[in-house]
Design an enzyme around this catalytic site. Sequence first.
Site, PDB file in Angstrom:
ATOM      1  N   THR A  72     -66.809  98.311  46.869  1.00 52.66           N
ATOM      2  CA  THR A  72     -67.866  99.135  47.537  1.00 52.66           C
ATOM      3  C   THR A  72     -67.617  99.090  48.682  1.00 52.66           C
ATOM      4  O   THR A  72     -68.343  97.667  49.089  1.00 52.66           O
ATOM      5  CB  THR A  72     -68.951  99.091  46.154  1.00 52.66           C
ATOM      6  OG1 THR A  72     -68.775 100.133  45.062  1.00 52.66           O
ATOM      7  CG2 THR A  72     -69.628 101.168  46.940  1.00 52.66           C
ATOM      8  N   GLY A 108     -72.753  98.711  39.363  1.00 53.70           N
ATOM      9  CA  GLY A 108     -73.948  99.692  39.859  1.00 53.70           C
ATOM     10  C   GLY A 108     -74.573  99.950  38.092  1.00 53.70           C
ATOM     11  O   GLY A 108     -76.087 101.164  38.705  1.00 53.70           O
TER      12      GLY A 108
HETATM   13  N1  GLY Z   1     -71.428 100.451  43.146  1.00 55.69           N
HETATM   14  C1  GLY Z   1     -69.379  99.973  42.918  1.00 55.69           C
HETATM   15  C2  GLY Z   1     -70.309 100.881  41.199  1.00 55.69           C
HETATM   16  O1  GLY Z   1     -70.883 100.332  40.254  1.00 55.69           O
HETATM   17  O2  GLY Z   1     -68.963 101.120  40.696  1.00 55.69           O
END
Ligand code: GLY
Length: 354
Positions: A202, A256
């Site tokens: 990310t 995430g």
């Molecule tokens: N932080 C990116 C994801 O978990 O998709």
Amino acid sequence: MLDRRSFLETSALLSALGFLPRALSAEEYERDVARRDVPAGPFRGRPCVVSSANGIAGVKLAYDRITAGTDTLDAIIAGVNLVELDPNDQSVGLGGLPNEEGVVQLDASCMHGPTRRAGAVGCLEEIATPSLVAKAVMDYTTHVLLVGAGAKKFAQALGFKTQTLLTEKSRQDWLRWKSRLNKGDNWLDHDDDVKINWTHGTINMNAVNAAGDVSSVTTTSGLAWKLDGRLGDSPIHGAGQYTDNAIGAAGSTGLGEMNIKACGGFLTVEFMRNGATPEQAALKTLERMVHMTEARMLDEKGRPRYDIQVYAVAKDGRYGSATMYEGASFAVCDEKGARLEKCAFLFKGAERPR
Ligand code: GLY
């Protein structure tokens, strides 16, 4: 029953007579919030761009544009586009690692502080720059989040070109992962033998200009080998990124699911609103993530079995970043130029569960 027109006319009349709360203008809102919430201190008007380490070229590009007068959100989106279009970064955009079916699904969101607007896309396929599509959702619709086939249809209608996002390198990595699967596999397990740097990556980028206007953007291909349709934190305002033009902006990279439960972007900005520096706010947000973590994701000492980084910039140009485990860096660009700095951390690197 009032029809819509009569309702609006009646509301306007009641408002003019003082019976309904009147919406504050942007300037009134900022004055009001500043009076109540911003810690006292001189406003320095110091431009600054902060991002995850993979944004080292992007923070420079964004900073140069901001100081030349480009809007903060346009500048940081140009900064993250560099990474989205880089086939060698397997955590974002073109070349991102695919889901379990071999399909690259991208997520992105953004917020524009001065106008208090937001846009996002999730599970977007075949378009390399989801950050630009997220901004288009913000600019051209009354919606905030579009996903899947609808998001792609919207992007195509605006002229975004479709292309294959799965590079040969990412396809080979996916095949190696798949070749390790067998009937006994549990979807929650990862195969440690498949050495890939980018199972989550990310890019998050946040910026403030000399006028104190703030924006944030996050874009990702998400967790490698994810289930079809999985959304991470990146397209979720308040989790993957968040901006309040009266305070600052924050966002994160890493697993995430853990961030969504703590509303990490929003929470970091709220800690800053209550007086924390960007670095202190990032650390406090990580503590909250640990607090919100389910047992299976903690070791016997209560330490997380995952990592997350939080990045933050304050309206006055202060910045900071923190990570769960010592070792990570972040990118920053201000009047001293673009550089990588070490993130503050909650746990020593040697404590990371193996
Ligand atoms: N932080 C990116 C994801 O978990 O998709």
